[in-house]
Design a protein around this motif. Structure first.
Motif: not given
Length: 195
Positions: A10-11, A32-35, A65-66, A89-90
């Motif tokens: 998971l990490r 934790g980030l979107f999609s 994440y871009g 994080v993003a």
């Protein structure tokens, strides 16, 4: 209970390749980030309708994440693309993904909307996949700030859930004096306003 191996799994970064806007890119993301496992439907729809010149200076608000910003950077290699997000994080993942994909004309930085962006910066194109629960106050700031940062003739492209369609039509009309619904899909609407 998860085993240490499952937790380690998971990490690890989630890695996938996609072609947002017809450009093949590799993305690393994390929980934790979107999609995080794929480019979401709204972003994919928006990228089908964004027109970007090869020398356009672009801004992606709420970059995650871009996927939006990096697609624009790849399609506008003579321009610069700035990606902003309020999540560190993003921003870290967006910068790493820019480097991974050899997009030296793209960078990400922390900013709540446009609040932390150089006030002198101007853009030809601003894009955003606006979250459904952004709130009318932040949305008002985003629209007014985006208009102020666009060069004359510059365009703002947004994708929202269909439930915000009339709200966006009214607010883009008030702030920009124009509104163009480019596509209404099953769940999302892509709209554009020009400065």
């Amino acid at each position: 209970m998860l085993t240490p191996e499952q937790l380690a799994g998971l990490r690890r970064d989630i890695v996938f390749t996609a072609e947002p806007g017809g450009v093949p890119l590799t993305f690393h993301t994390t929980w934790g980030l979107f999609s995080p496992r794929e480019i979401d439907e709204g972003t994919r729809l928006l990228l089908q309708y964004v027109e970007v010149a090869p020398d356009a200076d672009c801004l992606d608000i709420g970059c995650g994440y871009g996927p939006l910003g990096l697609s624009l950077a790849a399609r506008a290699p003579q321009g610069q693309t700035l990606m902003v997000d309020k999540d560190f994080v993003a921003v870290d993942y967006a910068n790493a993904n820019a480097a991974r994909n050899g997009l030296g004309n793209a960078r990400a930085q922390l900013s709540n909307g446009l609040a932390q962006i150089d006030p002198a910066a101007r853009f030809d194109l601003v894009v955003s996949n606006i979250p459904a629960k952004v709130g009318k106050e932040l949305l008002a700031l985003l629209l007014h700030d985006a208009r102020a940062r666009l060069r004359p003739g510059g365009r703002l492209y947004v994708v929202t859930i269909n439930g915000l369609r009339q709200y966006m039509k009214r607010n883009l009309g008030e702030v920009f004096g124009n509104y163009d619904k480019l596509k209404q899909g099953a769940h999302y609407t892509v709209a554009m306003a020009e400065r």
